[in-house]
Design a protein around this motif. Sequence first.
Motif, PDB file in Angstrom:
ATOM      1  N   UNK A   1     -67.643  14.129   3.099  1.00 45.68           N
ATOM      2  CA  UNK A   1     -67.459  15.540   3.464  1.00 45.68           C
ATOM      3  C   UNK A   1     -67.633  15.721   4.962  1.00 45.68           C
ATOM      4  N   UNK A   2     -68.649  15.082   5.522  1.00 39.59           N
ATOM      5  CA  UNK A   2     -68.872  15.174   6.974  1.00 39.59           C
ATOM      6  C   UNK A   2     -67.685  14.599   7.733  1.00 39.59           C
ATOM      7  N   UNK A   3     -67.168  13.464   7.273  1.00 36.93           N
ATOM      8  CA  UNK A   3     -66.018  12.844   7.932  1.00 36.93           C
ATOM      9  C   UNK A   3     -64.785  13.727   7.826  1.00 36.93           C
ATOM     10  N   UNK A   4     -64.592  14.352   6.670  1.00 38.28           N
ATOM     11  CA  UNK A   4     -63.440  15.237   6.483  1.00 38.28           C
ATOM     12  C   UNK A   4     -63.545  16.470   7.373  1.00 38.28           C
ATOM     13  N   UNK A   5     -64.779  16.918   7.634  1.00 37.48           N
ATOM     14  CA  UNK A   5     -64.962  18.065   8.527  1.00 37.48           C
ATOM     15  C   UNK A   5     -64.645  17.690   9.969  1.00 37.48           C
ATOM     16  N   UNK A   6     -64.978  16.458  10.353  1.00 35.84           N
ATOM     17  CA  UNK A   6     -64.672  15.998  11.712  1.00 35.84           C
ATOM     18  C   UNK A   6     -63.171  15.782  11.885  1.00 35.84           C
TER      19      UNK A   6
ATOM     20  N   UNK B   1     -56.810  14.841   7.828  1.00 35.36           N
ATOM     21  CA  UNK B   1     -56.608  13.403   8.027  1.00 35.36           C
ATOM     22  C   UNK B   1     -56.285  12.729   6.697  1.00 35.36           C
ATOM     23  N   UNK B   2     -55.619  11.580   6.776  1.00 32.85           N
ATOM     24  CA  UNK B   2     -55.377  10.767   5.594  1.00 32.85           C
ATOM     25  C   UNK B   2     -56.706  10.160   5.111  1.00 32.85           C
ATOM     26  N   UNK B   3     -56.718   9.747   3.836  1.00 37.28           N
ATOM     27  CA  UNK B   3     -57.944   9.216   3.239  1.00 37.28           C
ATOM     28  C   UNK B   3     -58.493   8.038   4.029  1.00 37.28           C
ATOM     29  N   UNK B   4     -57.604   7.142   4.511  1.00 34.82           N
ATOM     30  CA  UNK B   4     -58.064   5.964   5.259  1.00 34.82           C
ATOM     31  C   UNK B   4     -58.786   6.372   6.539  1.00 34.82           C
TER      32      UNK B   4
ATOM     33  N   UNK C   1     -61.460  12.241  -2.073  1.00 32.92           N
ATOM     34  CA  UNK C   1     -60.395  11.873  -1.133  1.00 32.92           C
ATOM     35  C   UNK C   1     -59.029  12.224  -1.701  1.00 32.92           C
ATOM     36  N   UNK C   2     -58.884  12.079  -3.010  1.00 34.33           N
ATOM     37  CA  UNK C   2     -57.612  12.372  -3.661  1.00 34.33           C
ATOM     38  C   UNK C   2     -57.241  13.850  -3.528  1.00 34.33           C
ATOM     39  N   UNK C   3     -58.257  14.708  -3.400  1.00 35.46           N
ATOM     40  CA  UNK C   3     -58.008  16.154  -3.304  1.00 35.46           C
ATOM     41  C   UNK C   3     -57.700  16.609  -1.882  1.00 35.46           C
TER      42      UNK C   3
END
Length: 282
Positions: A107-112, A116-119, A264-266
């Motif tokens: 979640x933190x990475x997705x916020x940064x 972005x793609x899952x990778x 990640x799939x979502x």
Amino acid sequence: MSSREDETLARAAVAALTGQLALAPKPGLPDPRDLGVPARQDHRTLRWSAKALAPGLAAMAAAARRTGEPTPRLRAELGAIGRSTEHTVGLAGGGHRGALWILGFLVAAAAIAPRAEAAEVTAVAKRIAAHTERGAPRRPSRGSSISAKYGAAGARGEARAGFPHVRRASDALAAARSAGATEEQARLDALLTVMSTLQDTELLYAAGPVGLRHVQAGARAVLEAGGTATGAGQEALHALDADLDARGWSPRGSAGLLAGALFLDALPVTAPLPVTSPLPAA
């Protein structure tokens, strides 16, 4: 205070966790069949306590969005939020400790790295986890002690490697869907893919290396039979389920990593647009 985007990420993470909980049959793991067994209320408790993760996950996303990069300071802040969230979840019934840290990093990475793609998200999570958390308790956890004893990567090693088993589960999801499996079958195949190779510290604690290899072999047998979309795979799945239930072995680490893959799939998830009042008539 978290933004709507942070709360949306947190809700997506909780939905991934409850989606994992809804799968059945999950060998050795709580699933909806427990609801009909008076002596096994674990699934109901876990489903309820999963909701208690949302505020902490939103706070992790907010901290990451505010910091904007994977720094030691962010790692320390995520650790403090995570330990507070563990306490809150404990009051709500407990469980999900491993899933909290997996989903928290993601979640933190997705916020940064929004959109972005899952990778890329797992790569950012790896950079966050690479920092040593200075404020962490000095007393080793059971998982870290087992990791040291057997040389297993454990949750910390999984994060520092960029969540390879989350990526493997994501690949298995895509492959099963492409082969025509139902969504539940694809998710079960992804879970078994993780179980087949993960050095699960919970299993090592309960069953030792021999037990871990036994579970890994059982998961591989289901996949080698064609996966859960085939009759032979279903037969192997039910045999593994009965075996682990009889032995009392639970591959809980695999469940948390599947939840990470479902999150990640979502992605990308977006906050709902604010409701606006119609303009007054001219």
